[in-house]
Design a protein around this motif. Structure first.
Motif, PDB file in Angstrom:
ATOM      1  N   TRP A 246      31.254  15.865 -19.866  1.00 27.14           N
ATOM      2  CA  TRP A 246      32.548  16.546 -19.893  1.00 27.14           C
ATOM      3  C   TRP A 246      32.784  17.152 -21.276  1.00 27.14           C
ATOM      4  CZ3 TRP A 246      35.149  18.272 -15.988  1.00 27.14           C
ATOM      5  CH2 TRP A 246      34.968  17.677 -14.735  1.00 27.14           C
TER       6      TRP A 246
ATOM      7  N   VAL B 216      35.825  20.837 -19.599  1.00 23.33           N
ATOM      8  CA  VAL B 216      37.236  20.430 -19.627  1.00 23.33           C
ATOM      9  C   VAL B 216      38.144  21.647 -19.543  1.00 23.33           C
ATOM     10  CG1 VAL B 216      39.034  19.387 -21.057  1.00 23.33           C
ATOM     11  CG2 VAL B 216      36.801  18.279 -20.861  1.00 23.33           C
TER      12      VAL B 216
ATOM     13  N   THR C 140      42.552  17.909 -13.255  1.00 26.24           N
ATOM     14  CA  THR C 140      42.052  16.958 -14.235  1.00 26.24           C
ATOM     15  C   THR C 140      40.578  16.676 -13.938  1.00 26.24           C
ATOM     16  OG1 THR C 140      42.576  15.019 -12.887  1.00 26.24           O
ATOM     17  CG2 THR C 140      44.320  15.876 -14.337  1.00 26.24           C
ATOM     18  N   LYS C 141      39.916  15.958 -14.832  1.00 27.77           N
ATOM     19  CA  LYS C 141      38.518  15.595 -14.587  1.00 27.77           C
ATOM     20  C   LYS C 141      38.397  14.784 -13.300  1.00 27.77           C
ATOM     21  CE  LYS C 141      37.921  13.701 -18.667  1.00 27.77           C
ATOM     22  NZ  LYS C 141      37.281  13.017 -19.823  1.00 27.77           N
TER      23      LYS C 141
END
Length: 341
Positions: free
Chosen positions: A183, A188, A197-198
């Motif tokens: 990431w 990101v 979001t992740k």
């Protein structure tokens, strides 16, 4: 008398030379018979190690003798690369130093932490129970913002290098490090561009993963689900229904065809009833599925149906009319195949 002394002296020299040559042979003569990988379990005794390598060396007594002279008594666990023609001195030095060779550890789309633990246990010394306990450790999960359900997304399918005797906890911690490296700033930022979001990226990627095995099709499928998601539509993803059914009936429950009655299942993973993403990943997404969500194809498709003309792919549609025609064609085909469940 003088000649006798000379003969005795020469005899001693010969004896010393013979003993010295024998010692030299024990220590420095080629002693390994083949190229191989030697797996030494942790807490192996010297006697057990000697038994392990008996088929690899020319003489176990010579090995034990050299080991004693070099005060080698405690082997270090690991996987060691043995090369044909190594002498006893080099072999003992290698095993005493703990200078092991890393092993390649790989895993793909494991559907549960249990299956992941089993897969890793086949490649490392640690056992599946220790791995599973490490994967589900509540303190670790809470510290890094995972739950037992979402933790599967921390393990990015790939090939990695580990020492064979890596503990379960060290394996898990290194996978977290790989996850954080994966990431990077670019990924990101792309997640933010999608409004995700992740964790949400991983969840949607797991659906894409299950929806299509065709890597080239995944950006299209990801774009379709993002169109639904951003338009506040239910995702209506059959893989989530299958996941919910397996949660109810067990992982061995086989679903070849999602039925209308299945769409009524009471589950937070029922994306026909619930708007938005399910609570967690439904499988382990691979890199191609993750990157498909981060880099989706731009289109106006909202509907898809398995293709009967191009097996393994999908037919996409922007209108409900076109989709209904595609779906009817598929339903006729699947019924003709005799697939009921």
């Amino acid at each position: 008398m003088k000649n006798k002394i000379i003969y005795i002296f020469l005899g001693l020299l010969v004896a010393i030379a013979i003993v010295g040559y024998n010692y030299y042979q024990k220590i420095f003569a080629p002693a390994t018979t083949k190229n191989t990988q030697l797996f030494v379990p942790s807490n192996t005794s010297l006697a057990e190690l000697t038994s392990l390598i008996k088929d690899v060396i020319t003489d176990t007594d010579d090995f034990s003798w050299v080991a004693s002279k070099k005060k080698f008594t405690k082997p270090k666990g690991g996987m060691y690369t043995i090369k044909e023609g190594m002498n006893m001195n080099d072999l003992v030095n290698l095993l005493r130093s703990g200078n092991q060779t890393p092993v390649k550890v790989s895993f793909n789309n494991q559907e549960t932490l249990e299956k992941l633990a089993g897969r890793i246990a086949q490649q490392l010394e640690t056992d599946s129970i220790s791995l599973l306990n490490a994967f589900k450790d509540e303190t670790f999960l809470a510290k890094h913002n995972f739950t037992e359900k979402s933790a599967l997304g921390m393990y990015i399918p790939n090939q990695y290098e580990f020492y064979w005797n890596t503990s379960a906890e060290k394996f898990r911690n290194k996978m977290l490090s790989h996850y954080n490296t994966f990431w990077n700033t670019n990924r990101v930022q792309r997640a933010k561009q999608q409004g995700l979001t992740k964790t949400e990226v991983l969840t949607l990627a797991s659906i894409v993963q299950k929806e299509t095995a065709k890597i080239e099709e995944r950006p299209i499928v990801a774009g379709l689900y993002l169109n639904r998601y951003k338009s506040k539509w239910p995702l209506q993803a059959d893989p989530t229904i299958i996941y919910a059914l397996k949660q109810k009936h067990g992982d061995d429950f086989v679903v070849k065809r999602v039925l209308n009655k299945d769409l009524e299942i009471n589950s937070p993973y029922n994306t026909y009833k619930n708007v938005g993403l399910p609570p967690s990943v439904i499988a382990m997404p691979d890199i191609s599925a993750i990157d498909a969500v981060l880099n989706p194809a731009k289109h106006n498709y909202y509907y898809m149906c398995a293709s009967v003309d191009n097996i393994g792919f999908h037919e996409f549609a922007a209108t409900i009319g076109q989709h209904n025609r595609n779906a009817a064609k598929y339903q006729r085909w699947i019924s003709n195949q005799g697939i009921k469940r």
